[in-house]
Design an enzyme around this catalytic site. Structure first.
Site, mmCIF file in Angstrom:
data_model
loop_
_atom_site.group_PDB
_atom_site.id
_atom_site.type_symbol
_atom_site.label_atom_id
_atom_site.label_comp_id
_atom_site.label_asym_id
_atom_site.label_seq_id
_atom_site.Cartn_x
_atom_site.Cartn_y
_atom_site.Cartn_z
ATOM 1 N N LYS A 212 0.822 -1.205 0.000
ATOM 2 C CA LYS A 212 0.000 0.000 0.000
ATOM 3 C C LYS A 212 0.859 1.259 0.000
ATOM 4 O O LYS A 212 0.598 2.224 -0.734
ATOM 5 C CB LYS A 212 -0.937 0.017 1.224
ATOM 6 C CG LYS A 212 -1.723 1.325 1.403
ATOM 7 C CD LYS A 212 -2.543 1.659 0.155
ATOM 8 C CE LYS A 212 -3.116 3.080 0.211
ATOM 9 N NZ LYS A 212 -4.094 3.291 1.255
ATOM 10 N N CYS A 266 -3.194 10.349 1.727
ATOM 11 C CA CYS A 266 -2.474 9.129 1.328
ATOM 12 C C CYS A 266 -1.132 9.403 0.676
ATOM 13 O O CYS A 266 -0.085 9.042 1.208
ATOM 14 C CB CYS A 266 -3.352 8.297 0.393
ATOM 15 S SG CYS A 266 -4.802 7.576 1.196
#
Length: 455
Positions: A212, A266
């Site tokens: 991720k 993010c």
């Protein structure tokens, strides 16, 4: 019998995840420590912009509240009375390059105290790689008094959705899944299979954690490349968008386009998560450099705005600059680490009088204007920072005719200038630099027309 799913953290990821599960027929209890947010959700109110199949997230929320498929609480103990599956979406804030693990670890401690035998804990937050093995699993064991992997299941499946498309992508994207044991992984996969039509990819905890962060870091590097290409194009006097379009005709080239920066929770945090996971003397200079390039992009945009203003006998210091959009990206009202907000701060530091309008962002900053007309009135320059869908219908030639002329337009998204050209405006400047725009001769009459955009 406890059969519900508890989603812990009801922000830009947790709430869409909860409602996506409801869309799939699950019964969900949402948990958040913010009492005000929980009370708003109970009343059917949310400020998260997340349309799905033509329906707003607020409408979807009210529908599932009325059906009883979704409830919200501040109490993990209450949720544990009804749920046997706990999905955690609490994030890790970053200040500078320092990762704050405290909110997530506090949540893990509280959750551990509420666990029962047979439960599943599924972490979906983006983590500093290594946290599952080194911190989360041990804390769950200590707080619960149970043995992870034997008495209850623990798994990790990082979310990889984009804000604005989360409702759809939770149900369609492939998911990377890892468990403390094979049984843990299969229990998590059984839950996720009820949510997504995408494939489930089973791997180890460490690979899942790294995957991720690497996905986000790769985006950061690609955006930095776009900003570097913009400077190259300017040196050669060519249109950077035409350059990228031509390069992208090659099937193995997929360049992104530059903007004033990169924001959100993010992508900007990926380097910090990755760097915090390294304990040796090895460095990751490529990721570090990409982060610095993207952080300085708003500063470069401010310098270009100043250069363009000087061409018409003005300076950024003392100029009135209208800023369109404050979200961290187009179509978002999330202002966390927003390059638009950073850009506004930079302009103010350089002496500009900034007014900003974003119909999706609640009044929060002192420089926000109540309407698009107020934002643009008497502006020396206009800059597009985040394009919102409501802007599509705005009568830009009439609105911008109310600004001071000539007008400098920093239109990196190429949203304003096409409509101005169509209306007969005179445009000076290459398409990779701020434009200098003058209205058509008849446009001055439009200054007498009241044109207002309703938020």
């Amino acid at each position: 019998m406890r059969t519900q799913i508890a989603v812990i953290g009801l922000g830009y990821i947790g709430l869409p995840l909860s409602l996506a599960l409801c869309e799939r027929g699950e019964t969900v209890v949402g948990v958040d420590v913010d009492e005000r947010k929980v009370n708003e959700l109970r009343a059917g109110v949310t400020h998260v912009m997340e349309p799905y199949r033509g329906e707003s997230l607020a409408s979807i929320l009210r529908r599932h509240l009325e059906s009883g498929c979704f409830t919200a609480t501040t109490s993990l103990v209450e949720a544990a009375e009804r749920a046997d599956t706990f999905i955690v979406t609490v994030g890790l804030p970053v200040a500078g390059d320092v990762v704050d693990k405290a909110p997530l670890l506090a949540c893990v401690n509280d959750l551990g105290q509420a666990l029962s035998r047979g439960d599943l804990v599924l972490i979906r937050s983006t983590l500093v790689p290594g946290m599952m093995e080194d911190e989360i699993v041990p804390r769950l064991a200590s707080a619960s008094g149970l043995v992870p992997g034997r008495d209850f299941h623990v798994a990790y499946a990082p979310e990889r959705v984009a804000e604005g498309r989360a409702m759809e992508e939770f149900q369609t994207l492939d998911v990377v899944v890892a468990g403390l044991t094979d049984a843990c992984a299969h229990r998590a996969m059984a839950v996720l299979a009820r949510l997504t039509d995408g494939r489930l990819h089973k791997t180890s905890l460490r690979v899942a954690e790294l995957s991720k962060v690497v996905e986000n870091a790769q985006r950061d590097v690609n955006i930095a490349l776009a900003h570097e290409l913009k400077m190259v194009a300017e040196q050669h006097g060519v249109d950077v968008y035409e350059l990228i379009r031509m390069a992208n005709t090659h099937p193995r080239v997929h360049l992104l386009e530059p903007n004033i920066g990169v924001g959100g929770f993010c992508i900007p945090n990926a380097y910090a998560y990755l760097a915090a996971s390294l304990t040796s003397d090895e460095h990751i200079p490529l990721f570090s450099l990409a982060r610095q390039i993207n952080l300085t992009a708003p500063h470069r945009a401010a310098r270009q705005l100043d250069d363009a203003l000087r061409q018409i006998g003005k300076r950024l210091s003392g100029a009135r600059v209208a800023l369109l959009g404050l979200g961290m990206k187009d179509g978002s009202n999330d202002i966390r680490q927003s390059p638009a907000v950073h850009f506004a701060e930079i302009l103010a530091e350089r002496g500009a009088a900034v007014t900003a309008f974003d119909p999706t962002v609640e009044p929060y900053f002192p420089f926000q204007a109540p309407s698009l007309e107020d934002c643009l009135a008497d502006a020396d320059a206009v800059a597009v920072a985040a394009w919102q869908p409501a802007f599509d219908a705005a009568p830009w030639p009439a609105l911008l005719a109310r600004a001071r002329q000539p007008l400098v337009a920093l239109d990196l998204k190429r949203r304003l200038v096409p409509s101005l050209k169509e209306a007969g405006w005179q445009i000076r400047g290459d398409s990779h630099l701020p434009y200098i725009a003058m209205p058509a001769p008849h446009a001055s009459a439009e200054r007498d027309c009241a044109v207002e955009m309703v938020p």
